[in-house]
Motif scaffolding. Sequence first.
Motif, mmCIF file in Angstrom:
data_model
loop_
_atom_site.group_PDB
_atom_site.id
_atom_site.type_symbol
_atom_site.label_atom_id
_atom_site.label_comp_id
_atom_site.label_asym_id
_atom_site.label_seq_id
_atom_site.Cartn_x
_atom_site.Cartn_y
_atom_site.Cartn_z
ATOM 1 N N ALA A 164 73.440 79.102 39.601
ATOM 2 C CA ALA A 164 73.848 80.153 40.530
ATOM 3 C C ALA A 164 73.897 79.661 41.965
ATOM 4 O O ALA A 164 74.622 80.203 42.803
ATOM 5 C CB ALA A 164 72.886 81.336 40.426
ATOM 6 N N LEU A 173 75.221 84.309 39.163
ATOM 7 C CA LEU A 173 74.611 84.939 40.337
ATOM 8 C C LEU A 173 74.071 86.330 40.006
ATOM 9 O O LEU A 173 72.957 86.689 40.390
ATOM 10 C CB LEU A 173 75.637 85.039 41.469
ATOM 11 N N GLU A 177 70.941 86.043 37.726
ATOM 12 C CA GLU A 177 69.775 85.574 38.476
ATOM 13 C C GLU A 177 69.185 86.705 39.316
ATOM 14 O O GLU A 177 67.953 86.884 39.378
ATOM 15 C CB GLU A 177 70.151 84.407 39.376
#
Length: 313
Positions: free
Chosen positions: A176, A185, A188
């Motif tokens: 990410a 992204l 996460e």
Amino acid sequence: MKVLVTGGAGFIGSHIVEELVDSHYEVVVVDNLVTGHMKNLLPQVSFYKRDVRKDMDEVFAKEKPDYVIHQAAQVSVSQSFTDPLYDCEENIVATLNILQSSAKHKVKKVVFASTAAVYGNPSYLPIDEAHHVQPISFYGLTKAHAEKYIHLFAHTHNLDFSILRYANVYGPRQDAHGEAGVIALFIEKLICGESPVIFGDGNQTRDFVFVKDVARANVAALENGKNEIFNVGTGQETSINEIIDHLAVSLRRPIQPTLRPPREGDIRSSVLKNDRAQSMLHWAPCYSLQEGLLKTVQFYQQENPYGVQEVIS
């Protein structure tokens, strides 16, 4: 047959290496480990920690690869704006260096990882390979120039190639931080208990292709599609908001994203037509978006066992 994979310890590269090993190729990996990781490598693979912008003749002379899959690159659109010189070195200079070594050491074929970013803002959808090349980011620009070097090397050095223009690749092992994949992204953020960030209204669309399917396309290109360009995507247009909805179902929880202004260089809509890859590479994506997202979430849960817990199996 022996295949040298640059960037083979990285996200996409490591999956390509696994597919090559499963297909009984001998594999050599070259990676500087800036974004790649040793834990991604299989034990039977030969490994060289090298900067592909620099002299590669020693590796080529020792290993004598039959094929090269050039995966190493700077792949962040946003980073290409903040540091365009580094982007140029990683995506143009490194490619030129690999081409010179490949031609000198009589490599049969180079398979090059390009990107849908070379098309820029599409004039029509789905985008086919005949679409004009007019990138709006430095990342897309460097990949487009690398493609031109490949074409010229094919003419001047009789070096065969296949160019694969990837859609938005996602899946296990995507970093990410280093590779800026939107799905990585999002996951996460969710694992950390934070709200995922959407740049824009979330209605912008992309063609999300699972990394295992991309790896299969690279292996298929070794023996097929001589001196051709191929889109590697699903042909299905998916909005960022739809990704959020899919993740909410997989995680059995509502997700409220944070909206921020659009970023420079981001394209509104993109989806790739993959007919040429299907007919000439004998390749088609196998994973649905739901299947790919589930496998991706499960991977990140295993990596972060104290983060998000519930996934529909």
